[in-house]
Scaffold this motif. Sequence first.
Motif, short mmCIF file in Angstrom:
data_model
loop_
_atom_site.label_atom_id
_atom_site.label_comp_id
_atom_site.label_asym_id
_atom_site.label_seq_id
_atom_site.Cartn_x
_atom_site.Cartn_y
_atom_site.Cartn_z
N ALA A 76 50.60 46.93 36.96
CA ALA A 76 49.55 47.20 37.94
C ALA A 76 48.80 45.90 38.12
CB ALA A 76 48.60 48.30 37.47
N PRO A 77 48.25 45.66 39.32
CA PRO A 77 47.44 44.46 39.51
C PRO A 77 46.17 44.51 38.66
CG PRO A 77 48.10 45.42 41.62
CD PRO A 77 48.42 46.43 40.55
N ALA A 78 45.60 43.36 38.39
CA ALA A 78 44.32 43.31 37.69
C ALA A 78 43.26 44.04 38.50
CB ALA A 78 43.90 41.86 37.47
N ASP A 79 42.51 44.90 37.84
CA ASP A 79 41.47 45.67 38.53
C ASP A 79 40.51 46.24 37.50
OD1 ASP A 79 39.90 47.18 40.22
OD2 ASP A 79 41.40 48.75 40.51
N LEU A 80 39.26 45.80 37.54
CA LEU A 80 38.25 46.26 36.59
C LEU A 80 37.56 47.54 37.06
CD1 LEU A 80 36.61 42.81 35.79
CD2 LEU A 80 38.49 43.94 34.58
N GLY A 81 37.87 47.96 38.29
CA GLY A 81 37.21 49.15 38.83
C GLY A 81 35.71 48.99 38.84
N ASP A 82 35.01 50.04 38.43
CA ASP A 82 33.56 49.97 38.34
C ASP A 82 33.08 49.63 36.93
OD1 ASP A 82 34.20 52.28 37.01
OD2 ASP A 82 32.97 53.62 38.24
N LEU A 83 34.02 49.14 36.10
CA LEU A 83 33.73 48.77 34.71
C LEU A 83 33.21 49.95 33.88
CD1 LEU A 83 32.19 45.25 35.37
CD2 LEU A 83 34.19 45.69 33.92
N SER A 84 33.64 51.15 34.26
CA SER A 84 33.16 52.35 33.56
C SER A 84 33.58 52.35 32.09
CB SER A 84 33.67 53.61 34.26
OG SER A 84 35.09 53.62 34.31
N GLY A 85 34.74 51.77 31.77
CA GLY A 85 35.18 51.71 30.38
C GLY A 85 34.24 50.88 29.53
#
Length: 324
Positions: A163-172
Amino acid sequence: MFANVETAGTVLVTGTSSGVGLYTAKALIAKGWHVISVSRNIEKAKLALQNFGGNNANLTHLTIDLGDLNSVKNCVHEFRRLGKTLDALVCNAAVYLPRLKEPIISPQGYEISMATNHLGHFLLIQLLLSDLQLSRHPSRRIVILGTVTANSKELGGKIPIPAPADLGDLSGFEEGFQMPISMANSKKFKPGKAYKDSKLCNMITARELHRRLHNSTGIIFSSLYPGCVADTPLFRNTPSAFQTIFPWFQKNITGGYVSQGLAGERVAAVVTDRNFAQSGVHWSWGNRQKRNGKEFVQELSNQASDEGTSKKLWDLSMNLVDIK
């Protein structure tokens, strides 16, 4: 190759026992710099650098395990016991574990790729900033290695597997980044993506350091991609067929191959050369190499350039490394 060299000083380089870090240390010693070589396997680093026949008077070894935040703190303590000034910092070390079925967890409870590649370096930078500010070197620098595979503005960053790099909303990160959470966006663990995400964090960190601190400190903050070092030991945990085919493919099909030695010279130039005395940029030589190819400033992905994401990553990373 690179002519406009600054005054030599003292530089701390992470991950010097092999690969790009080893050759970066070699190139910096050749330029007259004193290298603080920090690595997890100090005996391996000593032997590797000894085999280059370098000037041991310009070399000091310290132990660090970037995946363990306590080890990072101990390393900084040992560095300060040396009584040396610090003029530059190179954040090079990384782990890449694409075949994992389940995440490896760091002593602080974090997924190991993010813990080592991003959080360990983030803490190291925070702890050494005061040392860099005390330096009287005319061009103090922090240089962080990124990768093409974490930058969606380049072809290598668009590859969908895993999958491409993606931090999303940094919820983790926001939820504490403890098991069962092992990804920055709190989604399912994907080991290859975990590496890409950590390197995206590296490049964002360089930008945010520039935004927050360049004007007040004068320190130059930058990241770089030195080219496709297809035979680096970084890939030692990939299938053996990949380790054979990938370098051949980069040499003969894409033209993207860069030797470990050339990559090390490029990193050393970003530390020492006046041509690289520009803060807040990401240097690249591209993924298709040409004879005597020149460096250029590479545009980063929308996520890497987003100020809101950058600020949030900084604040959450400060919490995860327990800096108030």
